[in-house]
Design a protein around this motif. Structure first.
Motif, PDB file in Angstrom:
ATOM      1  N   GLY A  63      14.798   3.485 -11.422  1.00  0.00           N
ATOM      2  CA  GLY A  63      16.195   3.091 -11.461  1.00  0.00           C
ATOM      3  C   GLY A  63      17.074   3.996 -10.625  1.00  0.00           C
ATOM      4  O   GLY A  63      16.844   4.183  -9.441  1.00  0.00           O
ATOM      5  N   ASP A  64      18.099   4.557 -11.258  1.00  0.00           N
ATOM      6  CA  ASP A  64      19.060   5.389 -10.542  1.00  0.00           C
ATOM      7  C   ASP A  64      18.573   6.820 -10.335  1.00  0.00           C
ATOM      8  O   ASP A  64      19.246   7.619  -9.696  1.00  0.00           O
ATOM      9  N   GLU A  74      17.355  -2.364  -0.436  1.00  0.00           N
ATOM     10  CA  GLU A  74      18.282  -1.834  -1.447  1.00  0.00           C
ATOM     11  C   GLU A  74      18.036  -0.361  -1.750  1.00  0.00           C
ATOM     12  O   GLU A  74      18.795   0.256  -2.495  1.00  0.00           O
ATOM     13  N   ASP A  75      16.978   0.198  -1.201  1.00  0.00           N
ATOM     14  CA  ASP A  75      16.684   1.610  -1.416  1.00  0.00           C
ATOM     15  C   ASP A  75      17.447   2.472  -0.408  1.00  0.00           C
ATOM     16  O   ASP A  75      17.913   1.988   0.625  1.00  0.00           O
ATOM     17  N   SER A  76      17.562   3.761  -0.703  1.00  0.00           N
ATOM     18  CA  SER A  76      18.240   4.673   0.211  1.00  0.00           C
ATOM     19  C   SER A  76      17.509   6.011   0.257  1.00  0.00           C
ATOM     20  O   SER A  76      16.805   6.379  -0.683  1.00  0.00           O
ATOM     21  N   ASP A 109      10.615   9.200   9.357  1.00  0.00           N
ATOM     22  CA  ASP A 109      11.014   7.905   9.897  1.00  0.00           C
ATOM     23  C   ASP A 109      10.131   6.799   9.313  1.00  0.00           C
ATOM     24  O   ASP A 109      10.614   5.724   8.949  1.00  0.00           O
ATOM     25  N   SER A 110       8.836   7.067   9.202  1.00  0.00           N
ATOM     26  CA  SER A 110       7.919   6.088   8.603  1.00  0.00           C
ATOM     27  C   SER A 110       8.250   5.858   7.142  1.00  0.00           C
ATOM     28  O   SER A 110       8.197   4.723   6.643  1.00  0.00           O
ATOM     29  N   LEU A 111       8.593   6.943   6.447  1.00  0.00           N
ATOM     30  CA  LEU A 111       8.984   6.798   5.047  1.00  0.00           C
ATOM     31  C   LEU A 111      10.219   5.931   4.920  1.00  0.00           C
ATOM     32  O   LEU A 111      10.276   5.026   4.080  1.00  0.00           O
ATOM     33  N   ALA A 112      11.214   6.168   5.761  1.00  0.00           N
ATOM     34  CA  ALA A 112      12.444   5.372   5.719  1.00  0.00           C
ATOM     35  C   ALA A 112      12.156   3.905   5.998  1.00  0.00           C
ATOM     36  O   ALA A 112      12.718   3.011   5.352  1.00  0.00           O
ATOM     37  N   ASN A 113      11.263   3.631   6.953  1.00  0.00           N
ATOM     38  CA  ASN A 113      10.944   2.248   7.309  1.00  0.00           C
ATOM     39  C   ASN A 113      10.169   1.526   6.214  1.00  0.00           C
ATOM     40  O   ASN A 113      10.145   0.296   6.171  1.00  0.00           O
ATOM     41  N   SER A 114       9.523   2.305   5.321  1.00  0.00           N
ATOM     42  CA  SER A 114       8.727   1.689   4.259  1.00  0.00           C
ATOM     43  C   SER A 114       9.575   1.300   3.047  1.00  0.00           C
ATOM     44  O   SER A 114       9.091   0.591   2.157  1.00  0.00           O
ATOM     45  N   LEU A 115      10.810   1.721   3.013  1.00  0.00           N
ATOM     46  CA  LEU A 115      11.657   1.440   1.860  1.00  0.00           C
ATOM     47  C   LEU A 115      12.231   0.029   1.930  1.00  0.00           C
ATOM     48  O   LEU A 115      12.385  -0.550   2.995  1.00  0.00           O
ATOM     49  N   LYS A 141      12.373  21.091   4.708  1.00  0.00           N
ATOM     50  CA  LYS A 141      13.017  19.781   4.670  1.00  0.00           C
ATOM     51  C   LYS A 141      12.304  18.879   3.672  1.00  0.00           C
ATOM     52  O   LYS A 141      11.078  18.904   3.564  1.00  0.00           O
ATOM     53  N   PHE A 142      13.075  18.092   2.926  1.00  0.00           N
ATOM     54  CA  PHE A 142      12.476  17.115   2.028  1.00  0.00           C
ATOM     55  C   PHE A 142      13.383  15.896   1.963  1.00  0.00           C
ATOM     56  O   PHE A 142      14.539  15.933   2.378  1.00  0.00           O
ATOM     57  N   ALA A 143      12.849  14.803   1.453  1.00  0.00           N
ATOM     58  CA  ALA A 143      13.603  13.551   1.380  1.00  0.00           C
ATOM     59  C   ALA A 143      13.962  13.246  -0.071  1.00  0.00           C
ATOM     60  O   ALA A 143      13.132  13.357  -0.968  1.00  0.00           O
ATOM     61  N   GLU A 144      15.207  12.861  -0.274  1.00  0.00           N
ATOM     62  CA  GLU A 144      15.688  12.422  -1.574  1.00  0.00           C
ATOM     63  C   GLU A 144      15.838  10.902  -1.512  1.00  0.00           C
ATOM     64  O   GLU A 144      16.647  10.378  -0.757  1.00  0.00           O
ATOM     65  N   VAL A 145      15.025  10.210  -2.291  1.00  0.00           N
ATOM     66  CA  VAL A 145      14.947   8.749  -2.204  1.00  0.00           C
ATOM     67  C   VAL A 145      15.397   8.117  -3.518  1.00  0.00           C
ATOM     68  O   VAL A 145      14.937   8.507  -4.598  1.00  0.00           O
ATOM     69  N   TYR A 146      16.299   7.156  -3.427  1.00  0.00           N
ATOM     70  CA  TYR A 146      16.692   6.349  -4.576  1.00  0.00           C
ATOM     71  C   TYR A 146      16.045   4.975  -4.407  1.00  0.00           C
ATOM     72  O   TYR A 146      16.301   4.275  -3.434  1.00  0.00           O
TER      73      TYR A 146
END
Length: 253
Positions: free
Chosen positions: A136-137, A159-161, A150-156, A123-128
């Motif tokens: 940028g994009d 406007e990030d995804s 979950d911690s990574l998502a909360n740190s964004l 599993k890995f995370a794709e972050v924009y």
């Protein structure tokens, strides 16, 4: 006729058991190399008349994982570009046949272990994001062992995804020489302050093969590659020549 089939089955079973016993005996009879320290550089084998330099990237009881310090050649993952799985690719065959047979002396081979490699789904995370690398994009990819996404998502920033992706699981294999998986690269090598997983070309860093299947949402015939402390999960077409950095488990004191 029925008795002949039974006899052939018994002979085949005995043959497979004999091979298994031989593998176990080879492991038990491995000649240990001198004790090694983590991140130590060791010399083992030759390729194209040059000594091969290896870095110790992991240690377990009685054995050490060596990663070639430099790429040894540029080769396709699979010459026919119809197989992105490590088990059947031409690169695996070459590393364990031509390279293994010719790069190491008979004495050195006694220290190289036949290792069972697990190739699980990863599993890995794709972050924009605009806030981490100002890219940028363009997406930035995260993979760390036991990462708390979950911690990574909360740190964004708002406007990030982020989107979680998963690679395909593959069958386990037994190899003397191999290339790292994404999981092994993240576990053993990405935290070392040197470009272990890529080579320095004349102009810039480049990528080298990993044995992990590429993200199948893009296309199904790609193998992952890794760069300087990062990786490219969409992979490259497998018939494209890319740098190869071998790894091997050796017995040591």
């Amino acid at each position: 006729m029925h008795h002949k089939r039974i006899m052939r089955s018994i002979i085949l079973l005995a043959f497979l058991l004999l091979i298994g016993c031989a593998d176990n005996n080879n492991a038990n009879k491995a000649v240990p190399l001198p004790a090694m320290e983590l991140h130590e550089q060791v010399t083992l084998g030759q390729y194209k008349n040059k000594d091969l330099q290896w870095l110790v990237i992991a240690k377990e009881k009685g054995k050490a994982l060596l990663l070639c310090k430099y790429f040894i050649d540029e080769m396709p993952f699979d010459e026919k570009n119809d197989n992105a799985y490590w088990k059947n690719c031409s690169l695996r065959y070459w590393l364990n046949k031509d390279f293994y047979e010719n790069a190491f002396s008979d004495e050195e081979k006694q220290s190289i272990l036949l290792s069972t490699l697990e190739n699980p789904s990863v599993k890995f995370a794709e972050v924009y994001t605009d806030t981490i690398l100002a890219v940028g994009d363009e997406p930035y990819f995260y993979y760390y062992p036991d990462e708390n996404y979950d911690s990574l998502a909360n740190s964004l920033e708002e406007e990030d995804s982020m989107e979680l992706q998963k690679t395909k699981a593959e069958p386990s294999t037994q190899d003397h020489v191999f290339i790292l998986s994404l999981q092994e690269a993240g576990l053993y090598a990405m935290d070392i302050d040197s470009p272990l997983l890529s080579y320095k070309s004349k102009y810039d860093y480049s990528y080298s093969w990993l044995r992990t299947h590429a993200n199948p949402t893009v296309y199904d015939t790609g193998a992952m590659v890794s760069g300087y402390q990062d990786f490219y999960p969409w992979g490259f077409y497998t018939d494209e020549p890319m740098p190869v950095r071998p790894a091997t488990w050796v017995a040591c004191k």
